[in-house]
Each structure stands twice: as structure tokens, then as C-alpha cells.
Design an enzyme around this catalytic site. Structure first.
Site, short mmCIF file in Angstrom:
data_model
loop_
_atom_site.label_atom_id
_atom_site.label_comp_id
_atom_site.label_asym_id
_atom_site.label_seq_id
_atom_site.Cartn_x
_atom_site.Cartn_y
_atom_site.Cartn_z
N PRO A 2 11.34 52.56 -31.65
CA PRO A 2 10.29 53.31 -32.18
C PRO A 2 8.72 52.56 -32.43
O PRO A 2 8.89 51.43 -32.73
CB PRO A 2 10.58 53.76 -33.63
CG PRO A 2 12.30 53.65 -33.42
CD PRO A 2 12.43 52.62 -32.81
N GLU A 3 7.78 53.38 -31.95
CA GLU A 3 6.53 52.58 -32.05
C GLU A 3 5.85 53.21 -33.38
O GLU A 3 6.38 53.97 -33.93
CB GLU A 3 5.57 52.85 -30.81
CG GLU A 3 6.34 52.04 -29.52
CD GLU A 3 5.76 52.10 -28.37
OE1 GLU A 3 4.63 52.39 -28.35
OE2 GLU A 3 6.49 51.98 -27.17
#
Length: 283
Positions: A2-3
Site C-alpha cells: 500500500p502507498e
């Protein structure tokens, strides 16, 4: 992994269920994830009130009434799920315990916060809130992309005379916090820059122009609820939808979406990561 948009989406989902609430019970079901948990973690969490929930880069931090902060990182397969409270228009009942529910927090309002991580690449730690970003995982992280410290002057000076490819420069967490492979690909597409272009060859005006583009892409992704790739879910179990807006990422061999462009999206590998780009629009 996840960013920033995915992590911010999870933080926003957790906020109404956790902020201002006391952790009435903390269950720590194993000694570690990616690294060992801190000593007496369950004991230190139980009875603590969550004062605030914030994000630093790709980390979520819950500031507690005890003077400590709970640091959480999703890793490659981690999920933080909410049950027992109303989320939007839906009420999520408590599910049966699952095999990979490694940390479960029961809140005073009846909510249950579950950290589930099948591959155990995530992380949790407790740190002194007063130390700020001095924690080893946070100390070397650059400015937040939405913060005042990340601006045109900063980025041009930071990248001046560097021989690094622009893709690698933007992935460097010491340059800007939270950017990852997905959104750098999308930013470079909008900027019309090939991911292998050397930073030192770019005019300062081009580098400065990346600042608003980075903010626009991240803001749109947050608004869309984050991108759902592989194991990522929002905190309430709902999928994000920004992946339907990808212009280049994951679209190798598909037509470029720019009007009148006749090229197909291509992929190259840089430092072990896939870079997607349009050979006609990005030079």
C-alpha cells in the site's frame, strides 16, 4: 505494498471508531510480525485512550493517553478491519476469529480493530510520542507531499545535478514521503516524462512542475478510496476504485488513453520494479 493513498484511506476509516475511545482489551496473538512486538504490548495498550490518529508516510500512528504511540504498517498483505460499529451506511458485525488475526483491539464503543496479516510482512511498535519522528522507521523519511516543506524550491534543490533516473528519485522516501511505484508511474505519465530520464538532465521548471502533479494524483486516489491491489482493503472492507483510473500502471500492451496517441503502453524493469509508460507521450 500500500502507498500513501491506501494508508490514508485506512486511517480515515479507523478515525471515527478509534479516536477518543479507550482500548478496553488488547489481544496479541503471536510474538512478532516482520519484527518482534515490543515487550508487554497487550498490557501497555489495554486501558489506553486514543487521543489522535495520524499518518506519517506509509505508517499509521495512534497517539495514546499513556504518552506512547502505536505505530502500524500494513506491509504487503496486512489489513486493518473494523467491526461492531456503523461505517457509512453499513454495520459490520464481528466476524469469527480468523487464522491470521494477529492483533485485536476492543474499543470502548464496541468496535473491534483487527490487524490481519497472512504473510506477516507488516509491523507494529510502541514509541514515545514526544520523540516525534526519531523512531528508526521514521527518522530518515522526507517531507509529506501535502505539507509546506514539499514545494517547488525544495524539490528542485533536492534533485539538482543528480544522475539518478527520475523514477528512482521520486521513489526515494528521503525525497518525499509515501510515494510508491504505482503513483510515480501515474505522475510521470501526466508529466510526459520517461521513467529512465536522468534527473540532472531535466530543467528546473520541469522538476518544479512535478510538485502539483504529485499532489493531484495522490489527492484523486485518496478521494477514490485508494487502490485495491491484491490484499488491500479499506478499513470497512470496501474496495477502492482508483485502479480503474490508471492511465499506465499495469496496462502493458494496452492502448494509451491520450486522445490521438497511437502507441501502446510499455513496461521496463528499473531496480527490480516494473515501470509502465507510453513511449510516445513520455520522452
Amino acid at each position: 505494498m500500500p502507498e500513501l493513498p491506501e494508508v490514508e484511506t485506512v486511517r480515515r476509516g479507523l478515525e471515527p471508531a478509534m479516536t477518543g475511545q479507550t482500548i478496553t482489551h488488547a489481544a496479541v496473538n503471536r510474538p512478532d510480525l516482520r519484527w518482534p512486538f515490543p515487550p508487554r504490548m497487550a498490557e501497555r495498550l489495554t486501558g489506553a485512550k486514543v487521543i489522535a490518529l495520524r499518518r506519517r508516510s506509509k505508517y499509521i500512528l495512534a497517539d495514546l493517553s499513556t504518552g506512547e504511540s502505536l505505530l502500524m504498517h500494513l506491509g504487503m498483505s496486512g489489513r486493518i478491519l473494523i467491526s461492531g460499529v456503523l461505517q457509512g451506511d453499513f454495520h459490520h458485525d464481528h466476524p469469527a476469529p480468523a487464522k491470521h488475526d494477529h492483533v485485536v483491539l476492543t474499543m470502548g464503543n464496541g468496535a473491534r480493530i483487527t490487524f490481519n496479516d497472512a504473510r506477516r510482512f507488516g509491523a507494529m511498535d510502541l514509541l514515545d510520542t514526544g520523540l516525534g519522528d526519531a523512531h528508526p522507521l521514521l527518522a530518515s523519511i522526507g517531507p509529506e507531499p501535502f505539507g509546506n516543506g514539499f514545494n517547488e524550491s525544495y524539490l528542485t534543490q533536492r534533485l539538482k545535478n543528480r544522475a539518478t533516473p527520475i523514477k528512482s528519485a521520486l521513489l526515494d522516501q528521503q525525497t518525499v514521503a509515501g510515494l510508491g511505484n504505482i503513483y510515480v508511474c501515474e505522475v510521470l505519465y501526466r508529466a510526459g516524462l520517461h521513467p529512465a530520464r536522468k534527473v540532472g538532465d531535466l530543467p528546473a521548471t520541469i522538476v518544479a512542475g512535478l510538485v502539483p502533479l504529485i499532489r493531484d494524483v495522490l489527492a484523486e486516489a485518496i478521494e477514490a478510496g485508494g487502490s485495491s491491489l491484491r490484499d488491500y482493503r479499506q478499513a470497512d472492507g470496501e474496495l477502492g476504485y482508483f485502479q480503474h483510473r490508471f492511465r499506465v500502471y499495469g496496462r502493458e500492451g494496452e492502448p494509451c488513453t491520450t486522445p490521438e496517441c497511437t502507441a501502446d503502453i510499455q513496461r521496463i524493469v528499473q531496480s527490480g520494479r516494473s515501470s509502465f509508460f507510453c513511449p510516445q507521450c513520455q520522452r
